[in-house]
Design a protein around this motif. Sequence first.
Motif, short mmCIF file in Angstrom:
data_model
loop_
_atom_site.label_atom_id
_atom_site.label_comp_id
_atom_site.label_asym_id
_atom_site.label_seq_id
_atom_site.Cartn_x
_atom_site.Cartn_y
_atom_site.Cartn_z
N GLY A 39 -12.85 1.29 -9.09
CA GLY A 39 -11.73 1.63 -8.22
C GLY A 39 -10.85 0.44 -7.90
O GLY A 39 -9.78 0.60 -7.32
N ILE A 40 -11.29 -0.75 -8.31
CA ILE A 40 -10.58 -1.98 -7.92
C ILE A 40 -9.11 -1.98 -8.35
O ILE A 40 -8.25 -2.35 -7.55
N PRO A 41 -8.78 -1.55 -9.58
CA PRO A 41 -7.36 -1.60 -9.97
C PRO A 41 -6.47 -0.83 -9.01
O PRO A 41 -5.31 -1.20 -8.82
N GLU A 42 -7.02 0.22 -8.37
CA GLU A 42 -6.19 0.99 -7.44
C GLU A 42 -5.80 0.18 -6.22
O GLU A 42 -4.80 0.50 -5.56
N TRP A 43 -6.59 -0.84 -5.88
CA TRP A 43 -6.27 -1.63 -4.69
C TRP A 43 -4.93 -2.32 -4.85
O TRP A 43 -4.29 -2.69 -3.88
N PHE A 44 -4.53 -2.52 -6.08
CA PHE A 44 -3.30 -3.28 -6.30
C PHE A 44 -2.07 -2.37 -6.37
O PHE A 44 -0.98 -2.83 -6.62
N ASP A 45 -2.28 -1.05 -6.17
CA ASP A 45 -1.13 -0.15 -6.10
C ASP A 45 -0.30 -0.50 -4.86
O ASP A 45 -0.84 -0.71 -3.80
N ASP B 90 4.50 2.61 -5.14
CA ASP B 90 3.79 3.39 -6.17
C ASP B 90 3.22 4.66 -5.57
O ASP B 90 3.37 5.75 -6.10
N LEU B 91 2.53 4.46 -4.41
CA LEU B 91 1.86 5.60 -3.80
C LEU B 91 2.89 6.65 -3.37
O LEU B 91 2.67 7.84 -3.52
N ARG B 92 4.01 6.15 -2.80
CA ARG B 92 5.03 7.08 -2.33
C ARG B 92 5.61 7.86 -3.51
O ARG B 92 5.81 9.06 -3.44
N GLU B 93 5.82 7.13 -4.61
CA GLU B 93 6.35 7.78 -5.81
C GLU B 93 5.38 8.86 -6.30
O GLU B 93 5.78 9.97 -6.64
N ARG B 94 4.11 8.49 -6.27
CA ARG B 94 3.12 9.43 -6.74
C ARG B 94 3.07 10.65 -5.82
O ARG B 94 2.92 11.79 -6.27
N LEU B 95 3.20 10.40 -4.52
CA LEU B 95 3.20 11.50 -3.55
C LEU B 95 4.36 12.45 -3.85
O LEU B 95 4.18 13.68 -3.87
N ALA B 96 5.55 11.88 -4.09
CA ALA B 96 6.71 12.72 -4.38
C ALA B 96 6.46 13.54 -5.65
O ALA B 96 6.74 14.74 -5.69
#
Lengths: 180, 341
Positions: free
Chosen positions: B99-105, B109-115
């Motif tokens: 899961g470590i790579p996700e820490w660098f989001d 990025d997260l907002r974009e993914r949410l949209a």
Amino acid sequence: MSEMDARASGAAPVLRNVLVGMLVVIAVVLQLSVAPAFAIRDITPDLALLVVVAVALTRGGQAGLVTGFAAGVLLDLAPPADHTAGRWALSLLIVGYVASRVRESSNTHNGPGRPNALTVMATVAACSFIGVSIFAVSGLILGEAPLTLLPTVLISVGYDLLLAPLVIPMLLWLIGKGDF
Amino acid sequence: MSLLSPRPSERLRKGMEQRKGPKSMVRRPRERLNRRGSLETSSGGSGPKRSWLIVLILCCATLATLDQTPVLEPARTAVGEVLSPLETGAAMVARPFTGIPEWFDTRDDLRERLAELEAENSTLRRQVEVTDYGRAKLAEYESITRAAEDLGYALVPARVTAFGPAQTFNRTVTIDAGSAAGIRSDMSVVTGDGLAGRVLRVTKTSATVLLIVDAASVVGGRVGGADTGGKKSGQVGMVRGSGVVAGRSDAGLLTLDLIDQSAAPLKGDTVVTWGDGRAAPYVSGLPIGEVTDTFASVRDSSRTVRIKPYVDFGSLDVVGVVVPNDTLSDRAVVTPEGELR
């Protein structure tokens, strides 16, 4: 052959071969199961290739060749693989050969002992490029690979180089441990 | 020379020495071979040997060749049996680290993914809302395709767009396919269940269909199965509509006037169209309905057969127009093989 090498260096041959074999299996397993989580654009680091380079740099000769071949066959046959068997075997075999030659010439120029860090990094870069290229080009010949190879190969080489300083010293130490 | 030696025991010893001699010679080449393997370096390491390289490359080629046949499948299976549990275990152990790579989001990025996910969610929700309608429509189209296969005629699929009002006493509907789709007047119109009617007139993009329940509709009908008198099946008559879809007791039923007045078809017998298969208005062999009851009229000494049509005229949606096989159409034609052309 490795028995003779082992007798020459005075170490228990079985232990050493078992150690190398275990390293290869662990590398293949990690490369197939854990490494995809750290993939950059779906390209994973070639742990097995690093192990082959480390073995070839430490022990050279047929050990490098056979380790490369064995690791390649394992990669060719391990579950998710569906390509023609023998492609990774050929790539890692050549990698083992090249790394063995590097060790040999390093020994003639600098005397026995471990090759220095710069040599190791250059070897990793060259071997990674050669290995991935051979795999990709053999796929091209067999009609199994897409035509855009260069970006994939370059990213792969970059990733291997990134990982080499972390993995190679540990591997060299471990294999050296088995030696004495 | 040793043969000249006088005592046999001495000869024996010499022979043993001679035999021992080659043994030690064997060991020496092995060591030399070992040193030659190191290619002139005295460090004890050995460079790669060309013969090994060639042998292993040939092994690779053999593997690749063998893999063209199923010979390697057992090997693949075996390796898989051994490595799969290891891989599963490694993946499980490494799960906290993968899961470590996700820490660098980043937040962006997260907002974009949410949209993205919200957009996808609304799309999926809309799809779910219309899915029942879509499924019904698909079933209708499938039944048309099946009908084309069953009947052996090419069909142009069309949808009913308008029903003629009941107060005109005409049971007609409009379909959304016209002459551009290859439809001419007097062609038969079917659903997946059976005969629905025939085309009255055509515009470029639509056609008017006279349903067989219309009072003015007459269809040649043939009864399948034997009758009560043991007569042969295939009694021929005229099927007329009652003109009533709902309300009366004979709503939606058809009447069949048999030419042979004495014939009495059984309840449940199937009535199909008769014709020559090519000519309009009705092609032969289309199922119309089944016999519900038979009664004789004393006054004109004729016999009337009531038929319940297979088609539900209250809920017509997708219909097929029977067209010749080589029809040129602006839409897909369902061929008798059940394929779209």
